[in-house]
Design an enzyme around this catalytic site. Structure first.
Site, PDB file in Angstrom:
ATOM      1  N   ASN A  69       0.041 -54.582  -2.529  1.00 45.88           N
ATOM      2  CA  ASN A  69       0.195 -56.194  -3.414  1.00 45.88           C
ATOM      3  C   ASN A  69       0.753 -57.846  -2.969  1.00 45.88           C
ATOM      4  O   ASN A  69       0.346 -57.516  -1.731  1.00 45.88           O
ATOM      5  CB  ASN A  69       1.095 -55.836  -5.414  1.00 45.88           C
ATOM      6  CG  ASN A  69       0.447 -56.135  -5.808  1.00 45.88           C
ATOM      7  OD1 ASN A  69       0.027 -57.761  -5.514  1.00 45.88           O
ATOM      8  ND2 ASN A  69      -0.157 -55.828  -6.700  1.00 45.88           N
ATOM      9  N   HIS A 128      -3.897 -46.469  -2.313  1.00 46.99           N
ATOM     10  CA  HIS A 128      -5.729 -47.081  -2.958  1.00 46.99           C
ATOM     11  C   HIS A 128      -6.143 -46.464  -3.479  1.00 46.99           C
ATOM     12  O   HIS A 128      -7.389 -46.967  -3.336  1.00 46.99           O
ATOM     13  CB  HIS A 128      -5.402 -48.475  -1.794  1.00 46.99           C
ATOM     14  CG  HIS A 128      -5.750 -49.832  -2.604  1.00 46.99           C
ATOM     15  ND1 HIS A 128      -7.096 -50.152  -3.239  1.00 46.99           N
ATOM     16  CD2 HIS A 128      -4.791 -51.050  -2.954  1.00 46.99           C
ATOM     17  CE1 HIS A 128      -7.250 -51.104  -3.900  1.00 46.99           C
ATOM     18  NE2 HIS A 128      -6.287 -52.082  -3.647  1.00 46.99           N
ATOM     19  N   GLU A 187      -2.769 -47.901  -8.910  1.00 52.94           N
ATOM     20  CA  GLU A 187      -1.405 -48.250  -7.564  1.00 52.94           C
ATOM     21  C   GLU A 187      -0.018 -48.330  -8.086  1.00 52.94           C
ATOM     22  O   GLU A 187       0.842 -49.226  -8.985  1.00 52.94           O
ATOM     23  CB  GLU A 187      -2.195 -49.563  -7.203  1.00 52.94           C
ATOM     24  CG  GLU A 187      -3.716 -49.165  -6.507  1.00 52.94           C
ATOM     25  CD  GLU A 187      -4.053 -50.962  -6.258  1.00 52.94           C
ATOM     26  OE1 GLU A 187      -3.169 -51.252  -5.588  1.00 52.94           O
ATOM     27  OE2 GLU A 187      -4.795 -50.906  -7.196  1.00 52.94           O
TER      28      GLU A 187
END
Length: 327
Positions: A73, A169, A293
């Site tokens: 992120n 991911h 995720e």
């Protein structure tokens, strides 16, 4: 387990369980290269996407199937401090923020591998001190069970203080192709993180109740058809690996995906930026796939009121995520 050796560095792996569920992996980015599962009519569906071309993983785009880190992120303005020392990272998101480990992240690194048994494989990688202020030994173990569980065990050992936030991911579509609007979604989260127009947290923690972010009662995704709504972190209230944290269901195929994790949060992303992305047997465009995720809170290094993601030689990173498929 089938091992396809492309050369001395690059490998593909295929694990099949007794139900003919298939998990494809590669040591490039310790990536999931595809998941195949039979639907209610016993037709094989590619429910998670990938490729059989090594260049797909060596030059990752959209992080499809890849392990992500050192910090998944975003890190706001690509900088953080540890003990009053400032660290500046690569700005690979809008030339301003640090995204998914930056330009030197683990998503296209070549991992060593060790076959544990016919159903399990361990990937390891040493991330040397550079952008991040520590040497970090990373281990990611995948197991496919006969109960249709994909178990991912994460371990990271740092030799000095550093932020760590690893994830996978993988992109999912339980129909195998097309849009995801009919998918029925559940997320066990009473709180989420709102974001700015640059997709970074603004520091607030808001309740999901009475908002479009409330998935504690299952609902479909028709509300995203004309807008990019979901690219947000949802917060869980415990680390109980046995508690259902999220699920997706397709009435078309009858397939359900369940998520279990020890991690405190999950980023729910509905493929808003997918654009003519060629994968095995299909092309992904906007809203053609979604991601669950599992993560720590994004931008945790930027907000003191977010739980710490700082690890060192005295504190190891150990987490588990389970994706379970069923009819």
């Amino acid at each position: 387990m089938i091992i396809d050796k492309l050369n001395d560095k690059y490998f593909f792996f295929e694990i099949k369980n007794k139900n003919n569920m298939i998990l494809k992996l590669t040591n490039i980015g310790a990536s999931i290269a595809g998941v195949f599962f039979n639907d209610k009519n016993n037709n094989q569906i590619q429910v998670s996407f990938g490729s059989d071309d090594i260049n797909f993983y060596l030059n990752p785009h959209d992080y499809i199937g890849a392990s992500v880190g050192i910090v998944a992120n975003r890190i706001i303005n690509a900088e953080f401090e540890i003990e009053n020392k400032k660290y500046t990272l690569s700005k690979n998101d809008n030339n301003k923020h640090h995204l998914h480990g930056g330009v030197d992240g683990i998503s296209n690194k070549i991992f060593d591998y060790k076959k544990i048994n016919e159903n399990s494989i361990l990937f390891t990688y040493l991330s040397e001190k550079g952008e991040y202020p520590a040497n970090i030994n990373i281990s990611i173990e995948y197991t496919l069970t006969d109960e249709n569980d994909i178990i991912i065990k994460y371990n990271a050992k740092a030799d000095s203080k550093t932020p760590i936030n690893l994830t996978n991911h993988t992109y999912w579509n339980l129909n195998g192709e097309g849009n995801i609007y009919s998918h029925n979604i559940f997320i066990d989260a009473n709180y989420f993180l709102p974001t700015t127009n640059e997709y970074v947290p603004n520091g607030e923690v808001l309740k999901t109740k009475n908002t479009e972010f409330d998935f504690t009662i299952k609902k479909d995704l028709k509300n995203i058809e004309n807008k990019d709504l979901y690219d947000h972190c949802f917060i869980f209230e415990s680390s109980n690996i046995n508690k259902l944290r999220a699920s997706a269901y397709s009435s078309i195929t009858g397939i359900t995906l369940e998520l279990y994790t020890t991690k405190p949060a999950m980023h729910f992303y509905t493929g808003n930026f997918l654009d003519n992305r060629e994968v095995r047997n299909t092309i992904l465009n906007k809203h053609n796939a979604f991601c669950f995720e599992t993560e720590y809170l994004p931008a945790s290094v930027n907000f003191n009121h977010f739980p710490s993601i700082i690890f060192d030689e005295k504190k190891e990173y150990n987490e588990i995520t389970i994706y379970k498929l069923k009819i």
